[in-house]
Scaffold this motif. Structure first.
Motif, PDB file in Angstrom:
ATOM      1  N   SER A  61       0.807  -1.098   0.072  1.00 55.18           N
ATOM      2  CA  SER A  61       0.085  -0.029   0.254  1.00 55.18           C
ATOM      3  C   SER A  61       0.985   1.325   0.069  1.00 55.18           C
ATOM      4  CB  SER A  61      -1.029  -0.013   1.362  1.00 55.18           C
ATOM      5  OG  SER A  61      -0.181   0.164   2.334  1.00 55.18           O
ATOM      6  N   PRO A  62       0.489   2.371  -0.495  1.00 53.90           N
ATOM      7  CA  PRO A  62       1.110   3.823  -0.587  1.00 53.90           C
ATOM      8  C   PRO A  62       1.903   4.033   0.900  1.00 53.90           C
ATOM      9  CG  PRO A  62      -0.993   3.883  -1.425  1.00 53.90           C
ATOM     10  CD  PRO A  62      -0.906   2.595  -1.012  1.00 53.90           C
ATOM     11  N   PHE A  63       1.210   3.647   1.906  1.00 56.50           N
ATOM     12  CA  PHE A  63       1.774   4.050   3.418  1.00 56.50           C
ATOM     13  C   PHE A  63       2.223   3.037   3.976  1.00 56.50           C
ATOM     14  CE2 PHE A  63      -2.103   6.987   2.040  1.00 56.50           C
ATOM     15  CZ  PHE A  63      -1.257   7.923   2.296  1.00 56.50           C
ATOM     16  N   THR A  66       5.848   4.146   5.015  1.00 55.00           N
ATOM     17  CA  THR A  66       5.687   5.371   5.998  1.00 55.00           C
ATOM     18  C   THR A  66       5.426   4.628   7.298  1.00 55.00           C
ATOM     19  OG1 THR A  66       4.830   6.708   4.521  1.00 55.00           O
ATOM     20  CG2 THR A  66       4.659   7.220   6.791  1.00 55.00           C
ATOM     21  N   ARG A  67       4.656   3.587   7.336  1.00 54.45           N
ATOM     22  CA  ARG A  67       4.264   2.815   8.633  1.00 54.45           C
ATOM     23  C   ARG A  67       5.501   2.280   8.884  1.00 54.45           C
ATOM     24  NH1 ARG A  67      -0.917   0.964   6.209  1.00 54.45           N
ATOM     25  NH2 ARG A  67       0.159  -0.852   5.830  1.00 54.45           N
TER      26      ARG A  67
END
Length: 158
Positions: A61-63, A66-67
């Protein structure tokens, strides 16, 4: 192999790993045995499904990055705190309550044992005469007068 069913062979080895002669024997046996024919068809279908699934690339997923990076930074922040600080944070309440209990028990022991201490001091002071203190007579043995005085002084206080 003609007397046995091929299901054990198909369960123990992948279809792609079998040699051409083994595949020929399996197909020959499957023509005469319906259970083995169904097992061979299931093995072929599962081999195709596994190959197709291996071709599919799943994009995160795109995030996701980041996570993951946030979790990694959080883990690094926890590890950068000294161990003694982490230990104090986890045991602060226990240590504080133990210290409070120790202070309370110490105070109670002085309050309760105060009368007994004065009686003990009086007995100790009557056991030594002024002469023995002045002349620094350090004999550990008590005289008969000192012993009798210490015994009877206790009886009079009661």
């Amino acid at each position: 192999m003609k007397d046995e069913h091929i299901t054990e062979v198909l369960d123990n080895a992948a279809l792609a790993s079998l040699s051409a002669s083994e595949l020929g024997e399996i197909r020959a046996h499957a023509q005469n045995c319906e259970a083995c024919r169904n097992a061979l068809a299931a093995a072929q279908v599962s081999a195709v499904m596994i190959k197709e699934r291996a071709k599919v690339m799943t994009e995160p997923s795109p995030f996701f990055q980041t996570r993951v990076m946030a979790a990694w930074r959080e883990q690094q922040a926890v590890e950068s705190v000294p161990a003694i600080v982490r230990l104090w944070r986890s045991s602060r309440a226990l240590v504080s309550s133990m210290a409070l209990a120790t202070v309370a028990l110490g105070a109670l022991s002085f309050v309760i044992s105060a009368p007994a201490t004065t009686t003990l001091d009086q007995t100790a002071s009557s056991a030594y005469s002024a002469e023995s203190v002045i002349f620094q007579d350090n004999d550990d043995q008590l005289s008969y007068d000192q012993v009798l005085n210490a015994i009877y002084t206790d009886d009079e206080d009661k």
